[in-house]
Enzyme design. Structure first.
Site, mmCIF file in Angstrom:
data_model
loop_
_atom_site.group_PDB
_atom_site.id
_atom_site.type_symbol
_atom_site.label_atom_id
_atom_site.label_comp_id
_atom_site.label_asym_id
_atom_site.label_seq_id
_atom_site.Cartn_x
_atom_site.Cartn_y
_atom_site.Cartn_z
ATOM 1 N N GLU A 132 -14.376 -9.707 6.984
ATOM 2 C CA GLU A 132 -13.918 -8.370 7.317
ATOM 3 C C GLU A 132 -15.086 -8.029 8.308
ATOM 4 O O GLU A 132 -14.800 -7.333 9.469
ATOM 5 C CB GLU A 132 -13.837 -7.442 6.008
ATOM 6 C CG GLU A 132 -13.871 -5.943 6.645
ATOM 7 C CD GLU A 132 -13.546 -5.037 5.266
ATOM 8 O OE1 GLU A 132 -14.038 -5.328 4.506
ATOM 9 O OE2 GLU A 132 -13.077 -4.078 5.803
ATOM 10 N N ARG A 164 -9.056 -6.246 -2.986
ATOM 11 C CA ARG A 164 -9.562 -5.050 -3.263
ATOM 12 C C ARG A 164 -8.755 -4.196 -3.496
ATOM 13 O O ARG A 164 -7.299 -4.195 -3.314
ATOM 14 C CB ARG A 164 -10.770 -4.651 -2.485
ATOM 15 C CG ARG A 164 -10.373 -4.172 -1.472
ATOM 16 C CD ARG A 164 -11.536 -3.806 -0.382
ATOM 17 N NE ARG A 164 -11.104 -3.284 1.002
ATOM 18 C CZ ARG A 164 -11.983 -3.423 2.058
ATOM 19 N NH1 ARG A 164 -13.045 -4.128 2.047
ATOM 20 N NH2 ARG A 164 -11.435 -3.139 3.125
ATOM 21 N N ASP A 165 -9.094 -2.933 -3.969
ATOM 22 C CA ASP A 165 -7.913 -1.977 -4.159
ATOM 23 C C ASP A 165 -7.555 -1.211 -3.147
ATOM 24 O O ASP A 165 -7.930 -0.094 -2.785
ATOM 25 C CB ASP A 165 -8.639 -0.597 -5.128
ATOM 26 C CG ASP A 165 -9.916 -0.144 -4.627
ATOM 27 O OD1 ASP A 165 -10.509 -0.503 -3.627
ATOM 28 O OD2 ASP A 165 -10.407 0.726 -5.078
ATOM 29 N N GLU A 166 -7.058 -2.083 -2.137
ATOM 30 C CA GLU A 166 -6.514 -1.582 -0.644
ATOM 31 C C GLU A 166 -5.491 -2.386 -0.453
ATOM 32 O O GLU A 166 -4.410 -1.615 -0.602
ATOM 33 C CB GLU A 166 -7.783 -1.719 0.201
ATOM 34 C CG GLU A 166 -7.409 -0.853 1.524
ATOM 35 C CD GLU A 166 -8.446 -0.821 2.401
ATOM 36 O OE1 GLU A 166 -9.581 -0.731 1.878
ATOM 37 O OE2 GLU A 166 -8.423 0.004 3.283
ATOM 38 N N HIS A 216 -10.204 -10.941 5.694
ATOM 39 C CA HIS A 216 -9.569 -9.935 6.679
ATOM 40 C C HIS A 216 -9.148 -10.787 7.902
ATOM 41 O O HIS A 216 -10.047 -11.442 8.341
ATOM 42 C CB HIS A 216 -10.553 -8.862 6.711
ATOM 43 C CG HIS A 216 -10.200 -7.376 6.384
ATOM 44 N ND1 HIS A 216 -10.357 -7.152 5.267
ATOM 45 C CD2 HIS A 216 -10.286 -6.317 7.159
ATOM 46 C CE1 HIS A 216 -10.161 -5.812 5.034
ATOM 47 N NE2 HIS A 216 -10.116 -5.300 6.347
ATOM 48 N N ASP A 259 -4.638 -5.590 5.320
ATOM 49 C CA ASP A 259 -6.018 -5.598 5.812
ATOM 50 C C ASP A 259 -6.670 -6.691 4.937
ATOM 51 O O ASP A 259 -7.492 -7.400 5.730
ATOM 52 C CB ASP A 259 -6.627 -4.451 5.800
ATOM 53 C CG ASP A 259 -6.589 -3.811 4.228
ATOM 54 O OD1 ASP A 259 -5.674 -4.383 3.444
ATOM 55 O OD2 ASP A 259 -7.727 -3.073 3.979
ATOM 56 N N ASP A 272 -5.053 -3.507 12.285
ATOM 57 C CA ASP A 272 -5.427 -4.712 12.107
ATOM 58 C C ASP A 272 -4.338 -5.747 12.373
ATOM 59 O O ASP A 272 -4.427 -6.646 13.063
ATOM 60 C CB ASP A 272 -5.632 -4.959 10.300
ATOM 61 C CG ASP A 272 -6.678 -4.299 9.808
ATOM 62 O OD1 ASP A 272 -6.751 -2.900 10.271
ATOM 63 O OD2 ASP A 272 -7.385 -4.769 9.216
HETATM 64 C C1 BGC Z 1 -9.525 -1.505 6.295
HETATM 65 C C2 BGC Z 1 -9.164 -1.888 7.693
HETATM 66 C C3 BGC Z 1 -8.884 -0.706 8.341
HETATM 67 C C4 BGC Z 1 -9.833 0.290 8.232
HETATM 68 C C5 BGC Z 1 -9.686 1.450 9.268
HETATM 69 C C6 BGC Z 1 -10.363 -0.421 6.056
HETATM 70 O O1 BGC Z 1 -10.611 -0.085 4.766
HETATM 71 O O2 BGC Z 1 -9.727 -2.685 5.338
HETATM 72 O O3 BGC Z 1 -9.195 -3.024 8.185
HETATM 73 O O4 BGC Z 1 -8.237 -0.957 9.599
HETATM 74 O O5 BGC Z 1 -10.133 0.790 7.042
HETATM 75 O O6 BGC Z 1 -10.448 1.459 10.095
#
Ligand code: BGC
Length: 908
Positions: free
Chosen positions: A776, A465-467, A797, A461, A474
């Site tokens: 995003e 960040r912490d993800e 994003h 995504d 996506d």
């Molecule tokens: C992400 C998105 C992802 C979503 C779920 C977010 O935190 O960055 O791109 O699809 O969560 O809806």
């Protein structure tokens, strides 16, 4: 002259260490001759080059096969065994009957049997904790070789990320190998030809091991998600002139020691203390490694591209002094939001520590805006050893940034102090798009950079960040665009395997792949459906039937799961007890019910399964899914369309759901202002829900409306767009199809109006704000509100970049024919509009390069195209008038062309 070139095996050139026993071979004809095509081929595969030169093919001689197939011909020769290298070439007969022969290529097998592996998992003593990092361990093994070395292979992998060297020289350029798979089940191994790095006598193999995804921070889940510390497994096999083989395998005799990297983590960053570099060859303080056992982990040969350094960026302006009088804090602007790391050069006394911080964007006071990184610290440290000019690059971290701030450095700075090093999976860029509007060109650039930044090992995504997770939704929305920009076939083949690994026993597919806790194990509508949609997209773009075959069982299980959980074919109904999905994520003041999205996607999946089953020649399944599509379409009509008889209970439930959605913190407020005032529709039942752009788009694009409602649906959709001042309101789910629905249903004008819209929400809004990647959210930053909530506001994003496919296929007009996938036959049907004077697109396909290039001044339409050898194209001209083709009069709008270069000129 025809040249037979670009021989590939499993999308790679001369791959070594593959474990596919029927690898697919492809080649290209290179010639400018009009009408060039293949009429027959003969593949020869031999165990030595010498034999192949004499056409003695001991592995495979296919004989002359009358066929025009030049892409993905499966190897069906003598069984391939571990380590076997074979050489191959192909003879191609063209339409003139002439035979042309390719040069020699090869492929080499990896370790196919589990008992080929003699090595053990090794690691160091420290493990750290869920929130505490450890220094990066270095491993080594000294060994002697005697005799003449004819070849050497290193088979190597890690639970973590590694770099490996032999006698001080890097074994490869791979970054973050072996990538991210579900390490509880599978890890990829890499195979390197290291023959030239070894010598007779004393040798040393060394490896350094970062936490990576296996032991490091993943999303918001802390460290140690798979193992408590990184571990390495390596097997070096050296073959001598007399045919004997010596194996140096990781085991208890290997040693480890810590070094200058005091911690390194994708999210947190890296710290390097150059004073801790080893200045001595004395290894007496190295310690014996610990041994670990992981019998459940499958070792799979690397699939698709590895991550590599792709390009370098320099600061576009002189560094800005932010330290005032102290002159110890500087900000560099690389001019482009990028993903990777920096190289730093400087001179300072020993013990001086420089701190590096990274940001995508600056705050109002021109300082780094990092709040949107959430808990990702994204900070590096370098401590000087004080020995003249020192150069440093981090090893096992990456950041998403345009701006770099260094602090604590008092030396001279210049643009050269910092260089941005762009990292991503090494996919070839295949597409270019350019037109007369600079803003659209910047949009295309932003889309491409969004892809670079988020195709780092897996489709993520966001990169900062912490993800940084493999959100299925996506990639579901972006995959088609991605296939235009880059060759993603190998990359998505690995993704598809990760999906199979991540699928739950009940058939559901998680919201992120590889699965990483704390997100729904059922991804829900439009997310989990990537399972069906993405392999189909790959099939269409690359003619890759195998990805459908390999994922077919998994697709069926997924379909069974959603059907079972959709009583009466209504998926995610308000009273459904499972996960309802993310809705039309980040839509703007428009709430499409989750059951509406779910049901629409159920129907769409069924319609794709009809096509997939038909490609795989499964007539019963075709019939089954056709019926499922019809049933779902009927249920959809009964439930959502005007005149439907929906019970008051359903209406109530749906209202409740609507309120829950509006209050849903996940969507971060974009629904807060939904106006449920008086609405009327001749298409949808407004007792049940308020129609949205996304609702119209899905119903039209997925063919869920009876014919007599289609034009009303288009009118209502356009009215909604116009009612919002020519703005879209669609989120992740509706946006990719919005312009297609308009341009395919007679409203090209509105599609262009939306594309050209510069105020938010729109594709160009971020561009007008100086964005260099896709944001995003439509409103990541606005003049009146400033930054959107830092809880979810990435500036890189790719999802909204899904408009890219429409730009290639509608503006430039390059369209796949799914019946002859991979661009064997395609259509060229540009649709000028929006005031554009020209558009120029190229696409490198498996057959060669397509060019679509038009100019339009209101009077004359000039269209230059290139159709690659061994393909055909149907050109549909967007205008009528007195026409010429390559200087000769021509009539009609539609033309079937074989390979060649053509120019159409139409006087209107
Ligand atoms: C992400 C998105 C992802 C979503 C779920 C977010 O935190 O960055 O791109 O699809 O969560 O809806």
């Amino acid at each position: 002259m025809t040249k037979i070139t670009n021989l590939t095996c499993e999308y790679r050139t001369n791959p070594i260490g593959i474990d596919i026993v029927n690898p697919r071979l492809s080649w290209q004809m290179q010639t400018e001759r009009q009408g060039a095509r293949q009429t027959a081929y003969r593949i020869l595969v031999a165990s030595t080059i010498e034999q192949l030169t004499e056409d003695k093919a001991d592995y495979l001689d296919s004989d002359k096969i009358e066929s025009d197939q030049s892409v993905q011909v499966a190897y069906e020769g003598q069984a391939l065994t571990s380590r076997q290298r074979v050489y191959w070439k192909v003879q191609v007969w063209d339409e003139t009957g002439t035979m042309n022969e390719s040069d020699v290529a090869w492929f080499e097998m990896g370790l196919l049997e589990s008992d080929d592996w003699q090595s053990q998992w090794i690691g160091a003593n420290l493990s750290g904790g869920v929130q505490s990092m450890i220094p990066v361990p270095y491993f080594r093994k000294d060994f002697a070789l005697e005799g003449d070395i004819t070849s050497a292979r290193l088979y190597i992998t890690a639970l973590g990320v590694f770099e490996c060297s032999i006698n001080g020289q890097a074994a490869s350029n791979d970054v973050f190998a072996p990538g991210w798979t579900d390490y509880n089940k599978r890890v990829q191994y890499l195979t390197y030809d290291v023959t030239s790095l070894l010598k007779s006598g004393d040798n040393t193999i060394g490896a350094v091991l970062g936490d990576g995804w296996a032991a490091g921070y993943v999303a918001w889940a802390g460290r140690q998600n798979y193992v408590d510390r990184p571990q390495l497994m390596a097997q070096l096999e050296v073959t001598f002139g007399d045919g004997t083989r010596k194996t140096i395998a990781s085991d208890g005799s290997w040693m480890y020691q810590y070094g200058p990297i005091t911690h390194s983590d994708f999210q947190m960053g890296e710290a390097y203390d150059a004073r801790k570099e080893r200045q001595t060859t004395d290894t007496s303080d190295w310690m014996p490694v610990q041994i670990f056992s992981h019998t459940n982990i499958d070792l799979t040969a690397q699939i698709g591209p590895t991550v590599q350094q792709i390009q370098e960026l320099s600061s576009v302006i002189d560094p800005i002094d932010r330290g005032g009088m102290s002159r110890s804090r500087w900000v560099f602007d690389l001019g482009q939001n990028m993903v990777g790391r920096v190289r730093f050069k400087g001179i300072a006394p020993a013990g001086t520590t420089v701190t590096f911080r990274f940001a995508e964007i600056l705050d109002a006071d021109d300082t780094l805006y990092t709040t949107n990184l959430r808990s990702a610290r994204a900070t590096d440290y370098y401590t000087f050893k004080g020995e003249g000019e020192e150069t440093w690059e981090s090893k096992f971290t990456f950041h998403g940034f345009r701006y770099v701030e260094i602090e604590g450095y008092h030396g001279d700075v210049s643009k050269d102090t910092i260089t941005g090093i762009v990292l991503h999976s090494a996919m070839k860029q295949t597409g270019t798009f350019e037109c007369s509007d600079p803003l659209l060109n910047q949009l295309q650039s932003n889309i491409l950079w969004g892809q670079k930044g988020n195709f780092l090992e897996l489709p993520t995504d966001c990169p900062q960040r912490d993800e940084r997770l493999g959100w299925t939704g996506d990639i579901q929305v972006f995959a088609e665009t991605a296939t235009f920009n880059m060759d993603i076939a190998g990359f998505m083949t690995r993704w598809a395997l990760n999906v199979r690994d991540a699928q739950n026993p009940d058939g559901s597919v998680p919201a992120v792949v590889p699965y990483a806790g704390n997100v729904p194990t059922d991804g829900g509508p439009a997310w989990a459906d990537a399972t069906i949609i993405c392999p189909w997209t790959v099939y269409k773009s690359y003619g890759d039937k195998r990805i459908l075959e390999e994922n077919y069982e998994s697709m069926n299980r997924f379909m069974d799961f959603i059907v079972e959980n959709s009583p009466g074919y209504i998926r995610c109904a308000p009273d459904y007890e499972g996960w309802h999905g993310f809705g039309d994520w980040l839509s703007v003041n428009a709430n499409t019910p989750r059951d509406f999205i779910g049901t629409a996607f159920l129907a769409y999946d069924a319609s794709l399964m009809v096509k997939i089953a038909s490609v795989l020649d499964k007539p019963d399944d075709v019939a089954h899914y056709q019926q499922l599509f019809e049933d779902t379409k009927a249920a959809f009509a009964n439930h959502y369309l005007v005149g439907s008889e929906v019970s008051p209970v359903a209406v109530q439930a749906s209202e409740l759901r609507r309120e829950l959605d509006a209050a849903d913190k996940l969507t971060q407020g974009n629904l807060a202002k939904v106006d449920y005032g008086d609405i009327s529709s001749t298409v949808f039942n407004t007792d049940l829900f308020t129609p949205t752009q996304t609702a119209y788009v899905l119903a039209l694009y997925f063919d869920l409306l009876p014919d007599d409602l289609r034009s009303a649906a288009i009118d209502e959709l356009v009215a909604d767009i116009e009612g919002r001042g020519t703005h879209l309101s669609t989120g992740f789910v509706g946006s990719p199809y919005l312009n297609y629905v308009l341009s395919q249903n007679g409203r090209l004008d509105t599609a262009y109006d939306l594309l050209n819209q510069k105020t938010w929400p729109s594709w160009l809004y971020a561009v007008t704000q100086g964005a260099t990647t896709i944001w995003e959210r439509w409103d990541g930053w606005t003049e009146d509100k400033g930054f959107q909530t830092p809880e979810m506001n990435s500036f890189n994003h790719y999802a909204y970049g899904a408009i890219g496919a429409w730009m290639y296929s509608t503006i430039a007009g390059i369209n796949i024919d799914p019946l002859q996938p991979g661009y064997k036959h395609f259509s060229l049907s540009p649709q000028p509009g929006g005031g554009l004077a020209y558009a120029h697109a190229t696409l490198e396909t498996a057959y060669g390069e397509i060019v679509s290039d038009w100019k339009y001044d209101g009077n004359t339409f000039t269209y230059n195209v290139v159709v690659p050898p061994n393909t055909t194209a149907t050109v549909t001209l967007p205008v009528t008038g007195k026409g010429q083709l390559n200087g000769k009069a021509v009539q009609g709008q539609s033309h079937l062309l074989d390979a060649g270069q053509y120019e159409f000129v139409v006087e209107i």
